[in-house]
Design a protein around this motif. Structure first.
Motif, PDB file in Angstrom:
ATOM      1  N   MET A   1       0.816  -1.050   0.064  1.00 45.06           N
ATOM      2  CA  MET A   1       0.398  -0.223  -0.111  1.00 45.06           C
ATOM      3  C   MET A   1       1.020   1.506   0.123  1.00 45.06           C
ATOM      4  O   MET A   1       0.768   2.087  -0.778  1.00 45.06           O
ATOM      5  CB  MET A   1      -1.144  -0.089   1.347  1.00 45.06           C
ATOM      6  N   ILE A   2       2.202   1.740   1.195  1.00 44.26           N
ATOM      7  CA  ILE A   2       2.892   2.748   0.589  1.00 44.26           C
ATOM      8  C   ILE A   2       3.424   2.726  -0.356  1.00 44.26           C
ATOM      9  O   ILE A   2       3.513   4.128  -0.986  1.00 44.26           O
ATOM     10  CB  ILE A   2       3.636   2.144   2.149  1.00 44.26           C
ATOM     11  N   GLU A   3       4.032   1.649  -1.136  1.00 42.29           N
ATOM     12  CA  GLU A   3       4.676   2.349  -2.635  1.00 42.29           C
ATOM     13  C   GLU A   3       3.511   3.021  -3.639  1.00 42.29           C
ATOM     14  O   GLU A   3       3.705   4.023  -4.967  1.00 42.29           O
ATOM     15  CB  GLU A   3       4.299   0.870  -3.243  1.00 42.29           C
ATOM     16  N   ARG A   4       2.088   3.037  -3.232  1.00 41.22           N
ATOM     17  CA  ARG A   4       1.614   4.090  -4.054  1.00 41.22           C
ATOM     18  C   ARG A   4       1.484   5.453  -3.404  1.00 41.22           C
ATOM     19  O   ARG A   4       0.839   6.150  -4.224  1.00 41.22           O
ATOM     20  CB  ARG A   4      -0.523   3.294  -3.705  1.00 41.22           C
ATOM     21  N   LEU A   5       1.869   5.670  -2.679  1.00 40.17           N
ATOM     22  CA  LEU A   5       2.022   6.849  -1.845  1.00 40.17           C
ATOM     23  C   LEU A   5       3.632   7.597  -2.304  1.00 40.17           C
ATOM     24  O   LEU A   5       4.254   8.838  -1.989  1.00 40.17           O
ATOM     25  CB  LEU A   5       1.824   7.089  -0.620  1.00 40.17           C
ATOM     26  N   VAL A   6       4.433   7.299  -2.608  1.00 39.62           N
ATOM     27  CA  VAL A   6       5.790   7.406  -3.006  1.00 39.62           C
ATOM     28  C   VAL A   6       5.757   7.647  -4.703  1.00 39.62           C
ATOM     29  O   VAL A   6       5.972   6.156  -5.063  1.00 39.62           O
ATOM     30  CB  VAL A   6       7.194   6.819  -1.834  1.00 39.62           C
ATOM     31  N   PRO A   7       7.475   8.090  -5.008  1.00 42.55           N
ATOM     32  CA  PRO A   7       7.934   7.961  -6.407  1.00 42.55           C
ATOM     33  C   PRO A   7       8.754   7.035  -6.952  1.00 42.55           C
ATOM     34  O   PRO A   7       8.821   6.091  -5.633  1.00 42.55           O
ATOM     35  CB  PRO A   7       8.620   9.279  -6.034  1.00 42.55           C
ATOM     36  N   GLU A   8       9.250   6.321  -7.609  1.00 39.90           N
ATOM     37  CA  GLU A   8       9.184   5.271  -7.795  1.00 39.90           C
ATOM     38  C   GLU A   8      10.662   5.124  -7.531  1.00 39.90           C
ATOM     39  O   GLU A   8      11.489   3.875  -7.056  1.00 39.90           O
ATOM     40  CB  GLU A   8       9.172   4.790  -9.891  1.00 39.90           C
ATOM     41  N   HIS A   9      11.444   6.294  -7.456  1.00 39.81           N
ATOM     42  CA  HIS A   9      12.977   6.014  -6.677  1.00 39.81           C
ATOM     43  C   HIS A   9      12.890   6.115  -5.340  1.00 39.81           C
ATOM     44  O   HIS A   9      13.675   6.080  -4.822  1.00 39.81           O
ATOM     45  CB  HIS A   9      13.743   7.436  -7.231  1.00 39.81           C
ATOM     46  N   VAL A  10      12.156   5.949  -5.098  1.00 40.37           N
ATOM     47  CA  VAL A  10      11.840   5.944  -2.854  1.00 40.37           C
ATOM     48  C   VAL A  10      11.861   3.968  -3.202  1.00 40.37           C
ATOM     49  O   VAL A  10      10.378   3.476  -3.969  1.00 40.37           O
ATOM     50  CB  VAL A  10      10.863   6.431  -2.832  1.00 40.37           C
ATOM     51  N   ALA A  11      12.392   3.610  -2.140  1.00 40.99           N
ATOM     52  CA  ALA A  11      12.191   2.287  -2.235  1.00 40.99           C
ATOM     53  C   ALA A  11      11.245   1.965  -1.384  1.00 40.99           C
ATOM     54  O   ALA A  11      11.427   2.073  -0.087  1.00 40.99           O
ATOM     55  CB  ALA A  11      13.351   1.790  -1.873  1.00 40.99           C
ATOM     56  N   SER A  12       9.987   1.020  -1.501  1.00 35.98           N
ATOM     57  CA  SER A  12       9.437   0.743  -0.611  1.00 35.98           C
ATOM     58  C   SER A  12       8.985  -0.630   0.171  1.00 35.98           C
ATOM     59  O   SER A  12       9.421  -1.513  -0.853  1.00 35.98           O
ATOM     60  CB  SER A  12       7.900   1.886  -0.742  1.00 35.98           C
ATOM     61  N   ALA A  13       8.474  -1.223   1.227  1.00 39.55           N
ATOM     62  CA  ALA A  13       8.289  -2.472   1.754  1.00 39.55           C
ATOM     63  C   ALA A  13       7.259  -2.221   2.842  1.00 39.55           C
ATOM     64  O   ALA A  13       7.156  -1.250   3.567  1.00 39.55           O
ATOM     65  CB  ALA A  13       9.259  -3.295   2.502  1.00 39.55           C
ATOM     66  N   ASP A  14       6.320  -2.972   3.000  1.00 37.80           N
ATOM     67  CA  ASP A  14       4.979  -3.282   3.809  1.00 37.80           C
ATOM     68  C   ASP A  14       4.318  -4.289   3.928  1.00 37.80           C
ATOM     69  O   ASP A  14       4.323  -5.693   3.274  1.00 37.80           O
ATOM     70  CB  ASP A  14       4.029  -2.641   3.143  1.00 37.80           C
ATOM     71  N   THR A  15       4.138  -4.987   5.155  1.00 38.18           N
ATOM     72  CA  THR A  15       3.421  -5.860   5.676  1.00 38.18           C
ATOM     73  C   THR A  15       2.146  -6.254   6.406  1.00 38.18           C
ATOM     74  O   THR A  15       1.913  -4.989   7.650  1.00 38.18           O
ATOM     75  CB  THR A  15       4.637  -6.945   5.794  1.00 38.18           C
ATOM     76  N   TYR A  16       1.862  -6.758   6.142  1.00 34.67           N
ATOM     77  CA  TYR A  16      -0.006  -7.290   6.766  1.00 34.67           C
ATOM     78  C   TYR A  16       0.297  -7.911   7.886  1.00 34.67           C
ATOM     79  O   TYR A  16      -0.665  -7.908   9.390  1.00 34.67           O
ATOM     80  CB  TYR A  16      -1.281  -6.968   6.371  1.00 34.67           C
ATOM     81  N   ASP A  17       1.541  -8.787   7.606  1.00 35.54           N
ATOM     82  CA  ASP A  17       1.656  -9.843   8.675  1.00 35.54           C
ATOM     83  C   ASP A  17       2.363  -8.965  10.287  1.00 35.54           C
ATOM     84  O   ASP A  17       2.780  -8.694  10.804  1.00 35.54           O
ATOM     85  CB  ASP A  17       2.897 -10.801   8.216  1.00 35.54           C
ATOM     86  N   VAL A  18       1.872  -9.482  11.106  1.00 36.48           N
ATOM     87  CA  VAL A  18       1.836  -8.832  13.060  1.00 36.48           C
ATOM     88  C   VAL A  18       3.773  -9.881  12.742  1.00 36.48           C
ATOM     89  O   VAL A  18       4.162  -8.920  14.046  1.00 36.48           O
ATOM     90  CB  VAL A  18       0.944  -9.307  13.665  1.00 36.48           C
ATOM     91  N   ASP A  19       3.169 -10.681  12.201  1.00 33.88           N
ATOM     92  CA  ASP A  19       5.369 -10.868  13.325  1.00 33.88           C
ATOM     93  C   ASP A  19       5.891 -11.140  12.357  1.00 33.88           C
ATOM     94  O   ASP A  19       6.053 -11.489  11.229  1.00 33.88           O
ATOM     95  CB  ASP A  19       5.130 -13.136  13.486  1.00 33.88           C
ATOM     96  N   ALA A  20       7.166 -11.169  12.736  1.00 28.72           N
ATOM     97  CA  ALA A  20       8.535 -11.130  11.855  1.00 28.72           C
ATOM     98  C   ALA A  20       9.052 -11.884  11.600  1.00 28.72           C
ATOM     99  O   ALA A  20       8.894 -13.460  12.341  1.00 28.72           O
ATOM    100  CB  ALA A  20       9.511  -9.422  11.991  1.00 28.72           C
ATOM    101  N   PRO A  21      10.184 -12.094  10.593  1.00 26.06           N
ATOM    102  CA  PRO A  21      10.645 -13.861  11.006  1.00 26.06           C
ATOM    103  C   PRO A  21      12.000 -13.961  12.180  1.00 26.06           C
ATOM    104  O   PRO A  21      12.043 -13.385  12.442  1.00 26.06           O
ATOM    105  CB  PRO A  21      11.338 -13.958   9.239  1.00 26.06           C
ATOM    106  N   ALA A  22      11.454 -15.043  12.874  1.00 24.36           N
ATOM    107  CA  ALA A  22      12.238 -15.400  13.882  1.00 24.36           C
ATOM    108  C   ALA A  22      13.443 -15.080  13.162  1.00 24.36           C
ATOM    109  O   ALA A  22      14.465 -15.475  12.273  1.00 24.36           O
ATOM    110  CB  ALA A  22      12.602 -16.528  14.304  1.00 24.36           C
ATOM    111  N   GLY A  23      14.684 -14.833  14.230  1.00 24.91           N
ATOM    112  CA  GLY A  23      15.910 -14.315  14.437  1.00 24.91           C
ATOM    113  C   GLY A  23      15.854 -12.970  12.685  1.00 24.91           C
ATOM    114  O   GLY A  23      17.277 -12.980  12.749  1.00 24.91           O
ATOM    115  N   SER A  24      15.151 -12.301  12.958  1.00 22.66           N
ATOM    116  CA  SER A  24      15.605 -11.157  12.067  1.00 22.66           C
ATOM    117  C   SER A  24      16.032  -9.769  12.329  1.00 22.66           C
ATOM    118  O   SER A  24      16.611  -9.585  11.911  1.00 22.66           O
ATOM    119  CB  SER A  24      14.307 -10.418  11.046  1.00 22.66           C
ATOM    120  N   LEU A  25      17.018  -9.732  13.931  1.00 17.47           N
ATOM    121  CA  LEU A  25      17.113  -8.402  14.312  1.00 17.47           C
ATOM    122  C   LEU A  25      18.870  -8.853  15.128  1.00 17.47           C
ATOM    123  O   LEU A  25      19.215 -10.301  14.898  1.00 17.47           O
ATOM    124  CB  LEU A  25      16.968  -8.208  15.551  1.00 17.47           C
TER     125      LEU A  25
END
Length: 223
Positions: A1-25
């Motif tokens: 969804m966030i990609e619809r609000l920023v220009p193409e040269h701005v990288a974006s990523a979003d998620t509706y998943d409440v949990d991040a992958p284990a060991g991702s920090l």
């Protein structure tokens, strides 16, 4: 969804998943939330997983995202970015500082604000323009106003290191408030800082139960 609000040269990523992958920090990120409750740990990890996806889109290696003053994300050298999280949604955006001077994004649940909060965050001029009631059942304008002001703060603070109060940004949403679910907005700042513009233009979107706003300040933008 966030990609619809920023220009193409701005990288974006979003998620509706409440949990991040284990060991991702990274260890230094883990230290920041060592005493946090599980819910906070999950949102912290999930939004940083989004940040590293945005890094990959720019061709950058993964890196930790630590915190500065006022919780400001500390991005890899040569980049600027912003992150946001609310119940059910997390997002991050990142750009090269040769193209973008600052970015602010915010996501909120598309739900009514408590009446006392509406009075705190809005200016008399905004209350004349922005419907506080159900002029458009699809959009809770008070919540959208709150989100827009958060995006203004996230754009302003990394460049000035000074606080900006809700009363110091006057927001105008463009388009028909009775039908629109997406559009643009203008923020006129009621205070100044050296080298900073006094007007910002952003985009907004209400979709999937969320109100999302974004401001992208071009690298050449100044007073």
């Amino acid at each position: 969804m966030i990609e619809r609000l920023v220009p193409e040269h701005v990288a974006s990523a979003d998620t509706y998943d409440v949990d991040a992958p284990a060991g991702s920090l990274y260890p230094e990120e883990e230290q920041l939330i060592a005493t946090s409750v599980d819910r906070r740990r999950h949102e912290f990890a999930a939004v940083r997983a989004c940040a590293r996806r945005a890094m990959a889109t720019l061709g950058l290696p993964p890196a930790p995202v630590l915190r500065g003053l006022r919780g400001m994300p500390l991005w890899p050298a040569g980049t600027v970015g912003s992150m946001t999280h609310c119940d059910g949604y997390r997002a991050a955006v990142l750009a090269r500082d040769s193209e973008v001077r600052a970015i602010g994004i915010d996501a909120e649940p598309n739900a009514p604000l408590p009446p006392d909060v509406w009075e705190v965050i809005s200016l008399p001029s905004e209350r004349k323009r922005i419907p506080s009631g159900p002029a458009n059942p699809a959009v809770h304008w008070g919540r959208l106003l709150f989100s827009a002001k958060e995006s203004v703060f996230k754009t302003w603070y990394p460049l000035t290191r000074t606080e900006l109060d809700f009363s110091e940004a006057d927001i105008t949403f463009h388009g028909r408030p009775d039908t629109a679910t997406a559009g643009t907005f203008t923020a006129e700042l009621l205070r100044t800082a050296p080298g900073m513009p006094t007007s910002y233009t952003g985009k907004w979107l209400v979709d999937g139960g969320f109100a999302v706003t974004a401001i992208v300040l071009p690298a050449a933008c100044g007073v």
